[in-house]
Structures are given as C-alpha cells and as structure tokens.
Write a protein that holds these residues in place. Sequence first.
Motif, mmCIF file in Angstrom:
data_model
loop_
_atom_site.group_PDB
_atom_site.id
_atom_site.type_symbol
_atom_site.label_atom_id
_atom_site.label_comp_id
_atom_site.label_asym_id
_atom_site.label_seq_id
_atom_site.Cartn_x
_atom_site.Cartn_y
_atom_site.Cartn_z
ATOM 1 N N SER A 1 32.375 52.819 38.531
ATOM 2 C CA SER A 1 33.945 52.510 38.883
ATOM 3 C C SER A 1 34.212 51.195 39.328
ATOM 4 C CB SER A 1 34.679 53.545 39.923
ATOM 5 O OG SER A 1 33.892 53.340 41.427
ATOM 6 N N LEU A 2 35.550 50.611 38.919
ATOM 7 C CA LEU A 2 35.893 49.115 39.419
ATOM 8 C C LEU A 2 37.100 49.211 39.705
ATOM 9 C CD1 LEU A 2 35.285 46.160 39.579
ATOM 10 C CD2 LEU A 2 36.093 45.877 37.336
ATOM 11 N N ASN A 3 37.490 48.917 41.088
ATOM 12 C CA ASN A 3 38.768 49.017 41.658
ATOM 13 C C ASN A 3 39.165 47.442 42.298
ATOM 14 O OD1 ASN A 3 40.138 51.786 41.225
ATOM 15 N ND2 ASN A 3 37.924 52.025 42.184
ATOM 16 N N VAL A 4 39.770 46.806 41.632
ATOM 17 C CA VAL A 4 40.116 45.480 42.180
ATOM 18 C C VAL A 4 41.755 45.255 42.569
ATOM 19 C CG1 VAL A 4 39.930 43.059 41.739
ATOM 20 C CG2 VAL A 4 38.241 44.560 40.760
ATOM 21 N N GLU A 5 41.952 44.846 43.565
ATOM 22 C CA GLU A 5 43.489 44.407 43.990
ATOM 23 C C GLU A 5 43.164 43.203 44.563
ATOM 24 O OE1 GLU A 5 46.931 45.862 46.947
ATOM 25 O OE2 GLU A 5 45.033 47.160 46.841
ATOM 26 N N TYR A 6 44.239 42.190 43.865
ATOM 27 C CA TYR A 6 44.141 40.741 44.240
ATOM 28 C C TYR A 6 45.510 40.185 44.445
ATOM 29 C CZ TYR A 6 44.582 40.864 39.307
ATOM 30 O OH TYR A 6 44.858 40.808 37.885
ATOM 31 N N ARG A 7 45.654 39.002 44.790
ATOM 32 C CA ARG A 7 46.757 38.378 45.219
ATOM 33 C C ARG A 7 46.692 37.081 44.521
ATOM 34 N NH1 ARG A 7 51.827 38.631 47.325
ATOM 35 N NH2 ARG A 7 52.574 36.343 48.000
ATOM 36 N N LEU A 8 47.637 36.463 43.816
ATOM 37 C CA LEU A 8 47.664 35.301 43.369
ATOM 38 C C LEU A 8 48.275 34.193 44.349
ATOM 39 C CD1 LEU A 8 48.764 35.681 39.392
ATOM 40 C CD2 LEU A 8 46.571 35.831 40.337
ATOM 41 N N ILE B 1 32.989 30.644 18.879
ATOM 42 C CA ILE B 1 33.815 31.137 19.554
ATOM 43 C C ILE B 1 34.793 29.906 19.929
ATOM 44 C CG2 ILE B 1 35.110 31.849 21.893
ATOM 45 C CD1 ILE B 1 32.492 33.660 22.189
ATOM 46 N N TYR B 2 36.072 29.908 19.648
ATOM 47 C CA TYR B 2 36.791 28.701 20.194
ATOM 48 C C TYR B 2 38.122 29.028 21.218
ATOM 49 C CZ TYR B 2 40.131 25.041 20.188
ATOM 50 O OH TYR B 2 40.952 24.069 20.802
ATOM 51 N N HIS B 3 38.330 28.345 22.008
ATOM 52 C CA HIS B 3 39.501 28.622 22.879
ATOM 53 C C HIS B 3 39.837 27.329 23.685
ATOM 54 C CE1 HIS B 3 37.023 29.291 26.661
ATOM 55 N NE2 HIS B 3 36.284 30.171 25.738
ATOM 56 N N GLU B 4 41.155 27.086 24.292
ATOM 57 C CA GLU B 4 41.420 25.971 25.026
ATOM 58 C C GLU B 4 40.579 26.274 26.309
ATOM 59 O OE1 GLU B 4 43.004 23.366 24.426
ATOM 60 O OE2 GLU B 4 43.368 23.784 22.381
ATOM 61 N N PRO B 5 40.223 25.341 27.233
ATOM 62 C CA PRO B 5 39.669 25.734 28.498
ATOM 63 C C PRO B 5 40.413 26.717 29.247
ATOM 64 C CG PRO B 5 39.592 23.325 28.034
ATOM 65 C CD PRO B 5 40.360 23.812 26.827
ATOM 66 N N TRP B 6 39.740 27.651 29.759
ATOM 67 C CA TRP B 6 40.359 28.590 30.583
ATOM 68 C C TRP B 6 41.455 27.908 31.694
ATOM 69 C CZ3 TRP B 6 40.473 33.781 29.845
ATOM 70 C CH2 TRP B 6 39.646 34.260 29.121
ATOM 71 N N GLN B 7 42.436 28.516 31.847
ATOM 72 C CA GLN B 7 43.433 27.872 33.112
ATOM 73 C C GLN B 7 43.227 28.796 34.271
ATOM 74 O OE1 GLN B 7 47.697 28.351 31.558
ATOM 75 N NE2 GLN B 7 47.005 27.874 29.672
ATOM 76 N N LEU B 8 42.508 28.133 35.149
ATOM 77 C CA LEU B 8 41.881 28.864 36.462
ATOM 78 C C LEU B 8 43.050 28.654 37.420
ATOM 79 C CD1 LEU B 8 38.224 28.177 36.449
ATOM 80 C CD2 LEU B 8 39.328 30.153 35.366
ATOM 81 N N THR B 9 43.487 29.700 38.155
ATOM 82 C CA THR B 9 44.372 29.556 39.150
ATOM 83 C C THR B 9 43.882 30.188 40.521
ATOM 84 O OG1 THR B 9 45.639 31.777 38.695
ATOM 85 C CG2 THR B 9 46.447 29.634 37.597
ATOM 86 N N PRO B 10 44.474 29.862 41.820
ATOM 87 C CA PRO B 10 43.836 30.298 42.897
ATOM 88 C C PRO B 10 44.150 31.829 42.973
ATOM 89 C CG PRO B 10 44.941 28.185 43.239
ATOM 90 C CD PRO B 10 45.451 28.688 42.002
ATOM 91 N N VAL B 11 43.202 32.638 43.443
ATOM 92 C CA VAL B 11 43.383 34.122 43.716
ATOM 93 C C VAL B 11 42.423 34.551 44.823
ATOM 94 C CG1 VAL B 11 41.428 34.448 42.245
ATOM 95 C CG2 VAL B 11 43.278 36.023 42.680
ATOM 96 N N ARG B 12 43.199 35.343 45.579
ATOM 97 C CA ARG B 12 42.310 35.938 46.952
ATOM 98 C C ARG B 12 42.459 37.665 46.533
ATOM 99 N NH1 ARG B 12 45.695 34.601 50.219
ATOM 100 N NH2 ARG B 12 46.964 36.383 50.488
ATOM 101 N N LEU B 13 40.990 37.866 46.666
ATOM 102 C CA LEU B 13 40.857 39.372 46.617
ATOM 103 C C LEU B 13 41.409 40.324 47.843
ATOM 104 C CD1 LEU B 13 37.137 39.645 45.210
ATOM 105 C CD2 LEU B 13 39.220 40.059 44.058
ATOM 106 N N ARG B 14 42.060 41.305 47.809
ATOM 107 C CA ARG B 14 42.603 42.083 48.773
ATOM 108 C C ARG B 14 41.510 43.141 48.972
ATOM 109 N NH1 ARG B 14 49.002 42.512 48.249
ATOM 110 N NH2 ARG B 14 48.543 43.349 50.466
ATOM 111 N N SER B 15 41.054 43.593 47.898
ATOM 112 C CA SER B 15 40.282 44.683 47.929
ATOM 113 C C SER B 15 39.333 45.067 47.037
ATOM 114 C CB SER B 15 40.884 46.194 48.237
ATOM 115 O OG SER B 15 41.464 46.601 47.207
ATOM 116 N N LEU B 16 38.053 45.278 46.855
ATOM 117 C CA LEU B 16 37.048 45.571 45.603
ATOM 118 C C LEU B 16 36.070 46.575 45.893
ATOM 119 C CD1 LEU B 16 35.791 44.547 43.039
ATOM 120 C CD2 LEU B 16 34.636 42.975 44.571
#
Length: 217
Positions: free
Chosen positions: A124-131, A167-182
């Motif tokens: 099981s994987l349960n992830v809750e997060y906030r950007l 594989i080709y893609h533009e560089p990943w756009q990474l944005t700040p995130v905070r895990l609320r529960s995992l």
Amino acid sequence: MFLHYKVPLEVVRKLVPKGLDIDMYEGDVWVSLVAFTMDKVHPEFLFSWERLSRFHEVNFRTYVIRDNKPGVYFLSIEANNRISCYLATMLSGLRYQYQKITRTVSNPEGEDEIFSYFFPETKSLNVEYRLVSKSRNDDKKSKLDVFLTERYCLYNEEGNHLFRFEIYHEPWQLTPVRLRSLEANYSVGGMSLAQVSPDLVHYSPGVKVSVWGKEKL
C-alpha cells in the motif's frame, strides 16, 4: 511525486541484471518510488483515446549505467488500467501489472493532494502532500536532484536479453512540496520501505515524454 531512498548496494544488486552496473551518487545507491498520472499516451502516428491514454501509475526504479550511458531500471511498474497494462507490456516488454490506484485533489486550487495506492494484502502507498509553492526551482536544482530526475534512457530485461529505450523530455520542473503524511507499506524482491522515511522528495507538475528505439544490447 518522487520518493527517493538510499539503500545498501547488496540489496539492489541482486534485483538488477548482471549486464547493468549500479549507478551511484557519491557512493550511495538510490531507489525511487514514483507516483504520477499518465495522460494522452499513444504510439507514434496514432491519436490518444482517453479510455486507454489516461491512467495512474506507480513505478519503483533504481539507477543503472551501461556503456557510459546512465538510465533507469524498473523493479516494478503498476497502473490502474487493465487494457493499457496489457498493451504496454506487449509493445514494450516492460512488466506492467494492474492494481487499484486513486488520486484525489482535496481543494479547488490543487495545492493539497492525496495520492492513494492499494495493492491488496501485500502493498500500500498512501501519500498526502501540500505544494509549498507552484513556482519552479530550476535554478536551485542540486547535482543530486539532476542525478535522480534527468535520465534519458531506460533498460529492461526480457528473457535472457537486455534492451535499451531512448527517452527525451524537457528537464523536470521541480516545485517545493511538504509531505503531510506517508504510509509506504511497499516491498519488491525483499526490499521493504515500510519502516523507513524517504531521504529526498520531489514534486513536479509533469513533462511531455517521448520513448523510442528499443535496442537489443
């Protein structure tokens, strides 16, 4: 959502084909649990069809290198569309498995999300997060960020043979995130994430990806 974990070399080595070397960062071996939504997926020269082209996916991967070409190797791949799993396995040889996956945006602005993944009785994987912010952090990427996200080929084993896909893609756009529960009661090949926390977390709104050129090695 990328959940990255440092693990012992001997744990990963037994799960990766002998023809691939483990790619390490400053002596550390990494695996990543990646949860995301595929959208508008289609083979070249064909249009996308929403019933097959949009689905949630979770993959568990590690980082490998061959002939000085770094890439990823999937330890498991699961998605919530049975037909897409069958077609992807048939066309690519990657071992997709069907599982139930749900993803919920908990407010209209899309800043809070719950990504719940269920594997009956075993995972099981349960992830809750906030950007924290929707702004991009491209100029703040560390060398480790790049090592873990900028991979331009993947390796796969079919029978006794190794194959490489470009594989080709533009560089990943990474944005700040905070895990609320995992809760990651997740294991592959005897490697369990149940009692450990990720060493690094990344969030991205996504990129357009092209995969081609299945090459026998």
